[in-house]
Design a protein around this motif. Structure first.
Motif, mmCIF file in Angstrom:
data_model
loop_
_atom_site.group_PDB
_atom_site.id
_atom_site.type_symbol
_atom_site.label_atom_id
_atom_site.label_comp_id
_atom_site.label_asym_id
_atom_site.label_seq_id
_atom_site.Cartn_x
_atom_site.Cartn_y
_atom_site.Cartn_z
ATOM 1 N N ARG A 22 0.835 -1.199 0.000
ATOM 2 C CA ARG A 22 0.000 0.000 0.000
ATOM 3 C C ARG A 22 0.864 1.241 0.000
ATOM 4 N NH1 ARG A 22 -3.367 -0.685 5.394
ATOM 5 N NH2 ARG A 22 -3.952 1.452 4.967
ATOM 6 N N GLN A 23 0.256 2.391 -0.275
ATOM 7 C CA GLN A 23 0.992 3.648 -0.393
ATOM 8 C C GLN A 23 0.349 4.773 0.413
ATOM 9 O OE1 GLN A 23 1.288 3.860 -4.889
ATOM 10 N NE2 GLN A 23 3.317 4.528 -4.248
ATOM 11 N N ASP A 24 -0.038 4.506 1.627
ATOM 12 C CA ASP A 24 -0.709 5.564 2.377
ATOM 13 C C ASP A 24 -0.080 5.866 3.732
ATOM 14 O OD1 ASP A 24 -1.464 3.247 3.613
ATOM 15 O OD2 ASP A 24 -3.600 3.527 3.329
ATOM 16 N N HIS A 48 11.106 0.247 -0.639
ATOM 17 C CA HIS A 48 9.747 -0.165 -0.273
ATOM 18 C C HIS A 48 9.167 0.737 0.813
ATOM 19 C CE1 HIS A 48 9.262 -3.589 -2.890
ATOM 20 N NE2 HIS A 48 10.519 -3.889 -2.648
ATOM 21 N N TYR A 51 7.873 3.651 -1.069
ATOM 22 C CA TYR A 51 6.614 3.271 -1.717
ATOM 23 C C TYR A 51 5.472 3.274 -0.700
ATOM 24 C CZ TYR A 51 3.175 0.589 -4.358
ATOM 25 O OH TYR A 51 2.027 0.184 -4.989
ATOM 26 N N PHE A 52 5.720 2.722 0.486
ATOM 27 C CA PHE A 52 4.719 2.641 1.544
ATOM 28 C C PHE A 52 4.249 4.036 1.967
ATOM 29 C CE2 PHE A 52 3.985 1.523 6.251
ATOM 30 C CZ PHE A 52 2.705 1.069 6.045
ATOM 31 N N GLY A 54 4.289 6.678 0.086
ATOM 32 C CA GLY A 54 3.528 7.230 -1.033
ATOM 33 C C GLY A 54 3.886 8.664 -1.360
ATOM 34 N N GLU A 55 2.890 9.451 -1.775
ATOM 35 C CA GLU A 55 3.164 10.821 -2.230
ATOM 36 C C GLU A 55 3.699 11.719 -1.127
ATOM 37 O OE1 GLU A 55 -0.987 12.553 -2.810
ATOM 38 O OE2 GLU A 55 -0.860 11.185 -4.507
#
Length: 171
Positions: A22-24, A48, A51-52, A54-55
């Motif tokens: 997930r990415q949040d 990773h 990535y986890f 996210g933005e």
């Protein structure tokens, strides 16, 4: 990225029980990757982790890296026991991490047998040749741990969890 799109059953079971990638930047994220021998595990773990998050990473990457620290690496001569190791690591990292660990591992729930089974299968296999734990978070509001397990055949699993500091309900 992955050498093969095939995810082994133990990694799929871990994702099914906890969470897919997930990415949040909240809760639990499980990641799987098949890597080449000799790959830089810390670099992969950071990838990773990014990535986890996210933005949010792009806006505050310095803050997200501030707490990054290797706090445990399994010695080759000990019997692996993910739950015992992560309990000890979380305790040494402080009460805040111990609370996070017990909440996100689900070992104190009605599903504790399944939790232990998927964790042991993923992290305690004799095939695991490297196991590490890092502290993660943004240094102010969010904190957590990231565990990475690498097998001789290149299979690598990451278990990351983040939560608001002093929270017992998740983000």
């Amino acid at each position: 990225m992955p050498l093969s799109p095939d995810i082994p059953q133990y990694a799929q079971d871990l994702m099914d029980f906890y969470s897919p990638p997930r990415q949040d930047a909240r809760g639990v994220g499980i990641f799987y990757e098949q890597i080449q021998p000799g790959a830089d595990l810390e670099k992969m773990a950071r990838h990773h982790y990014q990535y986890f998050v996210g933005e949010q990473w792009d806006r505050h990457s310095d803050a997200w890296m501030r707490p990054w620290k290797l706090i445990y690496q399994r010695a080759r001569d000990i019997d692996p026991c993910f739950v015992a190791e992560i309990t000890a690591v979380a305790t040494l990292a402080g009460e805040k991490h111990e609370n996070l660990f017990s909440k996100f591992l689900k070992i104190n729930t009605d599903d504790y047998v399944r939790a232990y089974t998927v964790l042991q299968t993923a992290f305690d296999s004799p095939e695991v040749e490297d196991f590490r734990v890092y502290t993660i978070g943004d240094g102010e509001v969010v904190e957590g741990l990231l565990a990475i397990s690498h097998r001789r055949n290149g299979e690598t699993v990451i278990f990351a969890f983040l939560d608001k500091k002093n929270s017992t309900h998740g983000l």
